[in-house]
Design a protein around this motif. Sequence first.
Motif, PDB file in Angstrom:
ATOM      1  N   ALA A  14       0.830  -1.206   0.000  1.00  0.00           N
ATOM      2  CA  ALA A  14       0.000   0.000   0.000  1.00  0.00           C
ATOM      3  C   ALA A  14       0.863   1.254   0.000  1.00  0.00           C
ATOM      4  O   ALA A  14       1.798   1.374   0.784  1.00  0.00           O
ATOM      5  N   ASP A  15       0.514   2.153  -0.897  1.00  0.00           N
ATOM      6  CA  ASP A  15       1.170   3.448  -0.972  1.00  0.00           C
ATOM      7  C   ASP A  15       0.428   4.402  -0.028  1.00  0.00           C
ATOM      8  O   ASP A  15      -0.799   4.520  -0.117  1.00  0.00           O
ATOM      9  N   VAL A  16       1.161   5.052   0.880  1.00  0.00           N
ATOM     10  CA  VAL A  16       0.502   5.940   1.849  1.00  0.00           C
ATOM     11  C   VAL A  16       1.162   7.314   1.885  1.00  0.00           C
ATOM     12  O   VAL A  16       2.333   7.469   1.547  1.00  0.00           O
ATOM     13  N   THR A  17       0.377   8.294   2.297  1.00  0.00           N
ATOM     14  CA  THR A  17       0.938   9.587   2.678  1.00  0.00           C
ATOM     15  C   THR A  17       0.838   9.692   4.204  1.00  0.00           C
ATOM     16  O   THR A  17      -0.154   9.261   4.796  1.00  0.00           O
ATOM     17  N   ILE A  18       1.882  10.250   4.807  1.00  0.00           N
ATOM     18  CA  ILE A  18       1.956  10.313   6.273  1.00  0.00           C
ATOM     19  C   ILE A  18       1.188  11.541   6.783  1.00  0.00           C
ATOM     20  O   ILE A  18       1.353  12.644   6.270  1.00  0.00           O
ATOM     21  N   ASP A  19       0.347  11.324   7.796  1.00  0.00           N
ATOM     22  CA  ASP A  19      -0.411  12.418   8.395  1.00  0.00           C
ATOM     23  C   ASP A  19       0.242  12.949   9.668  1.00  0.00           C
ATOM     24  O   ASP A  19      -0.066  14.050  10.105  1.00  0.00           O
ATOM     25  N   GLY A  20       1.115  12.145  10.267  1.00  0.00           N
ATOM     26  CA  GLY A  20       1.800  12.633  11.468  1.00  0.00           C
ATOM     27  C   GLY A  20       2.339  11.490  12.298  1.00  0.00           C
ATOM     28  O   GLY A  20       1.874  10.362  12.194  1.00  0.00           O
ATOM     29  N   LEU A  21       3.343  11.822  13.138  1.00  0.00           N
ATOM     30  CA  LEU A  21       3.843  10.852  14.109  1.00  0.00           C
ATOM     31  C   LEU A  21       2.739  10.613  15.134  1.00  0.00           C
ATOM     32  O   LEU A  21       2.031  11.552  15.511  1.00  0.00           O
ATOM     33  N   TYR A  22       2.578   9.387  15.588  1.00  0.00           N
ATOM     34  CA  TYR A  22       1.474   9.117  16.513  1.00  0.00           C
ATOM     35  C   TYR A  22       1.915   8.455  17.828  1.00  0.00           C
ATOM     36  O   TYR A  22       1.711   9.021  18.890  1.00  0.00           O
ATOM     37  N   THR A  23       2.514   7.256  17.760  1.00  0.00           N
ATOM     38  CA  THR A  23       2.969   6.644  19.007  1.00  0.00           C
ATOM     39  C   THR A  23       4.480   6.417  18.992  1.00  0.00           C
ATOM     40  O   THR A  23       5.067   6.102  17.960  1.00  0.00           O
ATOM     41  N   VAL A  24       5.080   6.603  20.146  1.00  0.00           N
ATOM     42  CA  VAL A  24       6.499   6.287  20.383  1.00  0.00           C
ATOM     43  C   VAL A  24       6.504   5.390  21.620  1.00  0.00           C
ATOM     44  O   VAL A  24       6.230   5.845  22.730  1.00  0.00           O
ATOM     45  N   LEU A  25       6.766   4.100  21.407  1.00  0.00           N
ATOM     46  CA  LEU A  25       6.602   3.118  22.473  1.00  0.00           C
ATOM     47  C   LEU A  25       7.919   2.387  22.719  1.00  0.00           C
ATOM     48  O   LEU A  25       8.400   1.637  21.870  1.00  0.00           O
ATOM     49  N   ASP A  26       8.476   2.601  23.884  1.00  0.00           N
ATOM     50  CA  ASP A  26       9.712   1.908  24.262  1.00  0.00           C
ATOM     51  C   ASP A  26       9.398   0.472  24.652  1.00  0.00           C
ATOM     52  O   ASP A  26       8.425   0.210  25.353  1.00  0.00           O
ATOM     53  N   VAL A  27      10.259  -0.429  24.192  1.00  0.00           N
ATOM     54  CA  VAL A  27      10.140  -1.842  24.575  1.00  0.00           C
ATOM     55  C   VAL A  27      11.526  -2.270  25.071  1.00  0.00           C
ATOM     56  O   VAL A  27      12.265  -2.974  24.378  1.00  0.00           O
ATOM     57  N   PRO A  28      11.875  -1.837  26.303  1.00  0.00           N
ATOM     58  CA  PRO A  28      13.270  -1.957  26.740  1.00  0.00           C
ATOM     59  C   PRO A  28      13.768  -3.390  26.905  1.00  0.00           C
ATOM     60  O   PRO A  28      14.961  -3.635  26.731  1.00  0.00           O
ATOM     61  N   HIS A  29      12.885  -4.347  27.193  1.00  0.00           N
ATOM     62  CA  HIS A  29      13.381  -5.712  27.420  1.00  0.00           C
ATOM     63  C   HIS A  29      13.802  -6.393  26.129  1.00  0.00           C
ATOM     64  O   HIS A  29      14.442  -7.436  26.167  1.00  0.00           O
ATOM     65  N   ILE A  30      13.438  -5.821  24.978  1.00  0.00           N
ATOM     66  CA  ILE A  30      13.966  -6.348  23.716  1.00  0.00           C
ATOM     67  C   ILE A  30      14.776  -5.275  22.966  1.00  0.00           C
ATOM     68  O   ILE A  30      15.079  -5.436  21.782  1.00  0.00           O
ATOM     69  N   ASP A  31      15.126  -4.202  23.668  1.00  0.00           N
ATOM     70  CA  ASP A  31      16.000  -3.173  23.092  1.00  0.00           C
ATOM     71  C   ASP A  31      15.440  -2.596  21.796  1.00  0.00           C
ATOM     72  O   ASP A  31      16.138  -2.481  20.780  1.00  0.00           O
TER      73      ASP A  31
END
Lengths: 180, 180
Positions: A92-109
Amino acid sequence: MNYCSHCGKPVTHRIPTGDNRHRYVCDHCNRIHYENPRIVAGTIPVWGDRILLCRRAIEPRRGFWTLPAGFMENSETTLEAAVRETLEEAMADVTIDGLYTVLDVPHIDQVHMFFRATLTNGHYGAGEESLEAELFGLDEIPWEELAFPTIRETLEYFVRDKAENHFPVRLGDIRRKLGQ
Amino acid sequence: MNYCSHCGKPVTHRIPTGDNRHRYVCDHCNRIHYENPRIVAGTIPVWGDRILLCRRAIEPRRGFWTLPAGFMENSETTLEAAVRETLEEAMADVTIDGLYTVLDVPHIDQVHMFFRATLTNGHYGAGEESLEAELFGLDEIPWEELAFPTIRETLEYFVRDKAENHFPVRLGDIRRKLGQ
Ligand SMILES: [Zn+2]
Ligand SMILES: [Zn+2]
């Protein structure tokens, strides 16, 4: 890590002088081999009132549904990585509307970053790493068959924020739960 | 990269089967050694109407001013990395107020993330990698002596957003300029 990628001699795992963490160190060429978290970038591809999910053709979590996402590569931006992964996994070709989630998952780096996006022409399909791709209404999301905690977290935020049509960037982290 | 970090045999640089990018590949143990962008995490430490900057004691850009920031480590979150770097470089304890800038720097394979933060008790000092740390009013920022483009970008956003006291997350990228 067993050997120095620069000179090929065995490495040792110890705290280098002036540091406070264990590193892989080569005592032959004196290089320190740092290891750092990786970024997974993906999108929430929207078409009308529906979102595009892919069913994974590969392990881990083969057969489960995911948002298109994958490891960011050198020389690209997070946004470019998200667009590329959406093309590769959901065709799928998409245009980006904005950054939404930034989720740290530290136990898998890892750090997972999802962008809101819109399909440019409604075309999509199953890429090589997907069994199928399908549009889902927000009341049709297969919550029990989602591949990863960050997918669930991102979709939960999205459904809630969609009610007000306001999508601030959401920062969070996924900690290891007992038994996982 | 010259040698396989797993088995110590020489690696080759080629496109693996089923891939579309050059990778370092070991034909002895069949491992592919992926390389991915690194995250630099930091803060804009605020105390009253002033912000805390550090003057770098190390290269690159020794003697220039920076926001406290550094490479995110395995097993920590972006937020924890930003807090740790602020303690190490500016000897300042901060509480995080929110994610603020996410700036891709693709020509050096980095993503810089800055958080708004508040000094918890106004104490600060020069950490090992800093010559000095100092509080600056927003009209006193040493614009001509800033260490890196992402520091400038983050501070420019901050000064502008401070006028309305509204700080949405800012996404951007720093492309290589000619001559740099
Ligand atoms: Zn070595
Ligand atoms: Zn090998």
